[in-house]
Design a protein around this motif. Structure first.
Motif, PDB file in Angstrom:
ATOM      1  N   ARG A 165      -8.514   0.459   0.978  1.00 45.77           N
ATOM      2  CA  ARG A 165      -7.455  -0.459   1.410  1.00 45.77           C
ATOM      3  C   ARG A 165      -7.760  -1.916   1.086  1.00 45.77           C
ATOM      4  NH1 ARG A 165      -5.573   1.583   7.349  1.00 45.77           N
ATOM      5  NH2 ARG A 165      -3.987   3.053   6.664  1.00 45.77           N
ATOM      6  N   PRO A 166      -8.892  -2.467   1.569  1.00 45.57           N
ATOM      7  CA  PRO A 166      -9.169  -3.869   1.228  1.00 45.57           C
ATOM      8  C   PRO A 166      -9.238  -4.083  -0.284  1.00 45.57           C
ATOM      9  CG  PRO A 166     -10.718  -3.073   2.885  1.00 45.57           C
ATOM     10  CD  PRO A 166      -9.908  -1.895   2.449  1.00 45.57           C
ATOM     11  N   THR A 167      -9.741  -3.088  -1.010  1.00 47.48           N
ATOM     12  CA  THR A 167      -9.820  -3.231  -2.459  1.00 47.48           C
ATOM     13  C   THR A 167      -8.432  -3.408  -3.064  1.00 47.48           C
ATOM     14  OG1 THR A 167     -11.782  -1.835  -2.489  1.00 47.48           O
ATOM     15  CG2 THR A 167     -10.653  -2.160  -4.585  1.00 47.48           C
ATOM     16  N   PHE A 168      -7.498  -2.550  -2.662  1.00 51.07           N
ATOM     17  CA  PHE A 168      -6.151  -2.651  -3.221  1.00 51.07           C
ATOM     18  C   PHE A 168      -5.401  -3.866  -2.669  1.00 51.07           C
ATOM     19  CE2 PHE A 168      -6.841   1.922  -4.147  1.00 51.07           C
ATOM     20  CZ  PHE A 168      -6.676   1.831  -5.517  1.00 51.07           C
ATOM     21  N   LEU A 169      -5.808  -4.374  -1.524  1.00 54.66           N
ATOM     22  CA  LEU A 169      -5.194  -5.606  -1.030  1.00 54.66           C
ATOM     23  C   LEU A 169      -5.657  -6.789  -1.871  1.00 54.66           C
ATOM     24  CD1 LEU A 169      -5.305  -5.164   2.850  1.00 54.66           C
ATOM     25  CD2 LEU A 169      -3.338  -5.007   1.322  1.00 54.66           C
ATOM     26  N   LEU A 170      -6.930  -6.770  -2.257  1.00 59.15           N
ATOM     27  CA  LEU A 170      -7.447  -7.874  -3.062  1.00 59.15           C
ATOM     28  C   LEU A 170      -6.977  -7.760  -4.510  1.00 59.15           C
ATOM     29  CD1 LEU A 170     -11.053  -8.047  -1.592  1.00 59.15           C
ATOM     30  CD2 LEU A 170      -9.238  -9.736  -1.330  1.00 59.15           C
TER      31      LEU A 170
ATOM     32  N   ALA B 268     -15.102  -8.549  -5.158  1.00 59.72           N
ATOM     33  CA  ALA B 268     -13.771  -8.215  -5.672  1.00 59.72           C
ATOM     34  C   ALA B 268     -12.849  -9.434  -5.682  1.00 59.72           C
ATOM     35  CB  ALA B 268     -13.150  -7.093  -4.848  1.00 59.72           C
TER      36      ALA B 268
ATOM     37  N   PRO C 236      -3.374 -12.652  -4.204  1.00 61.92           N
ATOM     38  CA  PRO C 236      -3.101 -11.986  -2.925  1.00 61.92           C
ATOM     39  C   PRO C 236      -4.247 -12.151  -1.914  1.00 61.92           C
ATOM     40  CG  PRO C 236      -3.363 -10.381  -4.708  1.00 61.92           C
ATOM     41  CD  PRO C 236      -3.265 -11.731  -5.336  1.00 61.92           C
ATOM     42  N   GLY C 237      -5.484 -12.040  -2.388  1.00 67.60           N
ATOM     43  CA  GLY C 237      -6.623 -12.114  -1.484  1.00 67.60           C
ATOM     44  C   GLY C 237      -6.803 -13.490  -0.858  1.00 67.60           C
TER      45      GLY C 237
ATOM     46  N   SER D  22     -11.460  -0.177   8.082  1.00 67.08           N
ATOM     47  CA  SER D  22     -11.855   0.258   6.745  1.00 67.08           C
ATOM     48  C   SER D  22     -13.313  -0.046   6.424  1.00 67.08           C
ATOM     49  CB  SER D  22     -10.971  -0.441   5.706  1.00 67.08           C
ATOM     50  OG  SER D  22      -9.632  -0.385   6.096  1.00 67.08           O
TER      51      SER D  22
ATOM     52  N   TYR E  53       4.264  -8.324  -2.419  1.00 69.25           N
ATOM     53  CA  TYR E  53       2.811  -8.484  -2.369  1.00 69.25           C
ATOM     54  C   TYR E  53       2.192  -8.436  -3.767  1.00 69.25           C
ATOM     55  CZ  TYR E  53      -1.922  -8.243  -0.611  1.00 69.25           C
ATOM     56  OH  TYR E  53      -3.231  -8.531  -0.347  1.00 69.25           O
TER      57      TYR E  53
ATOM     58  N   ARG F  29      -3.312  -1.562  -9.335  1.00 63.85           N
ATOM     59  CA  ARG F  29      -4.128  -0.381  -9.044  1.00 63.85           C
ATOM     60  C   ARG F  29      -4.798   0.193 -10.288  1.00 63.85           C
ATOM     61  NH1 ARG F  29      -0.136   2.960  -4.981  1.00 63.85           N
ATOM     62  NH2 ARG F  29       0.358   1.239  -3.576  1.00 63.85           N
TER      63      ARG F  29
ATOM     64  N   PRO G 238      -3.934  -5.784  -6.205  1.00 70.44           N
ATOM     65  CA  PRO G 238      -2.816  -4.821  -6.145  1.00 70.44           C
ATOM     66  C   PRO G 238      -2.561  -4.101  -7.471  1.00 70.44           C
ATOM     67  CG  PRO G 238      -2.167  -7.003  -5.340  1.00 70.44           C
ATOM     68  CD  PRO G 238      -3.489  -7.158  -6.019  1.00 70.44           C
TER      69      PRO G 238
ATOM     70  N   LEU H 216     -14.064  -6.804 -10.210  1.00 75.64           N
ATOM     71  CA  LEU H 216     -13.897  -5.443  -9.699  1.00 75.64           C
ATOM     72  C   LEU H 216     -15.118  -4.583 -10.010  1.00 75.64           C
ATOM     73  CD1 LEU H 216     -10.169  -4.662 -10.516  1.00 75.64           C
ATOM     74  CD2 LEU H 216     -11.217  -4.854  -8.259  1.00 75.64           C
TER      75      LEU H 216
ATOM     76  N   PHE I  73     -16.455  -7.047  -0.860  1.00 79.57           N
ATOM     77  CA  PHE I  73     -15.120  -7.617  -1.061  1.00 79.57           C
ATOM     78  C   PHE I  73     -15.172  -9.079  -1.509  1.00 79.57           C
ATOM     79  CE2 PHE I  73     -14.596  -3.974   1.787  1.00 79.57           C
ATOM     80  CZ  PHE I  73     -13.905  -3.188   0.883  1.00 79.57           C
TER      81      PHE I  73
ATOM     82  N   LEU J 165       0.834  -1.204   0.000  1.00 77.43           N
ATOM     83  CA  LEU J 165       0.000   0.000   0.000  1.00 77.43           C
ATOM     84  C   LEU J 165       0.867   1.251   0.000  1.00 77.43           C
ATOM     85  CD1 LEU J 165      -2.712  -1.074   2.600  1.00 77.43           C
ATOM     86  CD2 LEU J 165      -2.950  -0.982   0.128  1.00 77.43           C
TER      87      LEU J 165
END
Ligand code: ADP
Ligand code: MG
Lengths: 311, 253
Positions: free
Chosen positions: B88-93, A110, A81-82, A93, A75, B97, B95, B4, A107, A60
């Motif tokens: 944050r969770p979106t970009f974690l799932l 996603a 990753p998820g 969040s 990462y 961007r 990356p 997405l 999520f 991040l």
């Protein structure tokens, strides 16, 4: 560290991680390793750089220098990753107007997971009853549970949790402890859990990584920290001479509130001999008996007092 | 990408964002229609009668006023994520961007389009019965009214994407909304009337939108209709690009 050993499935490796915000060096050349099948505490006072470190490992925030890897890759390079990593960062969040279930379903979509997964994780964290309520009305403890549920959506083998015990009542902390132990002991997952209060995680963790002002202070088993750091309490009217006399021993000397000093890194016998040989007057010489919490506070208050793990 | 898009769409539908803003947009569009039909024929205004195609186009273009709302909605959709850290969770799932911001842009444009459709429907619901009651014949196709209304939809959708770019730039919701509205209400209208500078108005987002719909009566020449549309598309892409470049290059809060 060789590339081979870094590529262990589920291992987290930070090497030389550094983050500079303008004038502030929030994280400063930080290196540590977190092994699968264990719960590792990531400890340090507020502002030590824990959250920033986790954000770098999670991609991040871009590291000013150094790298963070999970299973040997960054990462962004993780194939799924998820489904590999679940993370909770400090500031929770959630949109306050969204219900817990809808939050999770956003999520699920996603991550390409079925919607029923949202209900499964809600049950795991004990929020089934609150599934349709807006997060706005949630207590801090409920938010922590929902954040954990979000991290668990993809059934990840690596968990990075930032201050997950914050806002939990003692019952909640006990519940969290059981859950994290289960993840590590039964499932063999990697669990990294940060806290600024040692006592919150003391009974949960196998190993600790302690940082202060962005630097590593201690990495190793909690039990060894206790042994290594109790130190020797020494009182002398001529502290400067004492410091000079102990210099060859490569010890760490920190001041205590009562005017004595704590010497870490040598036995009382070695200290007594060095003082005697240098003709330094001593008024007190005894093995210290600080609690773990005291040790933690002292270590993190004075980041120059670096300790090496004896294990 | 489908995943997405689904996720971003759910973000929109699971919070109570839209209704107040949507009603506001519809009310403004309705007001534009009502004011023009009701005042028509008032002596001394110099406005051509309702039977004139230019007057009819101007009425049909009323729906495009919803761009003032869609730009704010675009800003809110993205700044809410920064404010509550839901990005944050979106970009974690995911990356990657760039993919996330692309999905966001598509959904934001879609929401803008829905706003535009709602406003076109409202303006039609008022215009059609009223003009037929007045005995005014309207030839929707021959008079170019369909083109104007499609243009209005396009304007409202594009401005939502402009809002996305502005929101990524500012991150702070209040700062972004105030900046965007100051620009649209103060800066552009000033540019449109100040001599010399007003020659540049036609190239600004508002000027391009006006060219496409003919909604604004300004004292400067506008681009031809289709060029205005292309230019507006360019502005939308530019702001989407701004959102993309800032998202991939900056830290996620
Ligand atoms: N985005 C940022 N911009 C500027 N400074 C920051 C930012 N994030 C963190 N910091 C600073 O970096 C230091 C470490 O912060 P943080 O990682 O949040 O510590 P911790 O999580 O251990 O409390 C603090 O001094 C904090 O003020
Ligand atoms: Mg923190």
């Amino acid at each position: 560290m060789s590339t081979d050993s870094a590529a262990v499935e589920g291992r987290i490796v930070a090497s030389g991680l550094t983050k500079v915000f303008g004038q502030i060096k929030a994280v400063d050349g930080l290196s540590f390793t977190v092994e699968p099948g264990s719960v590792t505490g990531f400890l340090g006072p507020n502002g030590a750089g824990k959250t920033t470190t986790l954000r770098m490992i999670l991609g991040l925030a871009a590291a000013t220098s150094g790298t963070g890897t999970i299973s040997g890759v960054t990462y962004a390079q993780l194939p799924h990753p998820g489904r590999t990593v679940g993370a909770v960062l400090e500031a929770t969040s959630f949109h306050p107007g969204r219900s817990a279930r809808n939050h999770l379903r956003v999520f699920c979509a996603a991550a390409g997971l079925p919607d029923k997964r949202a209900d499964e994780v809600l049950e795991w964290v004990g929020l089934t009853q609150a599934a349709t309520y807006s997060v706005r009305g949630f207590s801090l403890g409920m938010r922590q549970r929902l954040a954990l549920a979000t991290a668990l959506l993809g059934n990840p083998r690596v968990l990075l949790l930032d201050e997950p015990a914050n806002g939990l009542d003692p019952e909640g902390i006990a519940w969290l402890r059981g859950l994290l132990r289960h993840f590590a002991d039964v499932d063999g997952r990697t669990v990294l859990v940060s806290s600024h209060v040692l006592s919150e995680v003391e009974q949960t963790v196998d190993r600790v990584v302690i940082i202060a002002k962005g630097r590593l202070i201690y990495e190793g088993r909690l039990a060894d920290l206790e042994g290594a750091s109790a130190g020797v309490v020494v009182r002398s009217p001529t502290l400067d001479q004492l410091r000079a006399a102990l210099a060859p021993l490569h010890v760490t000397i920190t001041s205590r509130l009562d005017g004595s000093v704590a010497v870490v890194g040598a036995t009382p016998e070695a200290i007594g001999r060095a003082a005697w040989e240098a003709r330094v007057e001593l008024h007190e010489l005894r093995a210290g008996s600080s609690s773990l919490e005291e040790t933690f506070l002292r270590l993190t208050a004075d980041p120059t007092g670096t300790l090496e793990a004896s294990a | 990408m489908i995943a997405l898009l689904r996720s971003e769409w759910r973000k929109v539908t699971t919070i109570k964002l839209g209704w107040g803003m949507l009603l506001g947009a519809m009310a403004l569009a309705a007001l534009g229609v009502v004011a023009q039909i009701a005042s028509n024929g008032t002596p001394g205004t110099g406005v051509p009668p309702l039977s004139d195609p230019e007057t009819q186009k101007s009425i049909a273009a009323s729906a495009s006023s919803a761009y003032l709302f869609s730009v704010v909605v675009g800003i809110i959709l993205i700044t809410t994520e920064f404010r509550h850290f839901t990005s944050r969770p979106t970009f974690l799932l995911e990356p990657r961007r760039g993919l996330v911001i692309a999905a966001k842009a598509v959904i934001t444009a879609g929401v803008g389009l829905l706003y535009g459709i709602a406003c076109v429907v409202v303006s039609l619901a008022i215009t059609v019965p009223w003009l037929s009651a007045k005995g005014v014949h309207v030839d929707w196709v021959a008079n170019g009214l369909v083109v104007v209304m499609v243009g209005a939809l396009f304007v409202v959708a594009i401005f939502a994407v402009v809002g996305l770019g502005v929101g990524v730039l500012f991150r702070n919701q209040v700062a972004a909304v105030i900046s965007a509205l100051t620009y649209l209400f103060v800066v552009e209208p000033l540019v449109a009337i100040v001599p010399v500078v007003r020659e540049g108005y036609r190239y600004l987002p508002g000027g391009a939108a006006a060219a496409l719909t003919g909604a604004a009566r300004v004292q400067t020449t506008l681009l031809p209709n289709w060029q205005g549309g292309l230019l507006l598309l360019g502005w939308g892409l530019l702001f989407a690009f701004l959102g993309w470049i800032l998202t991939v290059s900056r830290d996620i809060p």
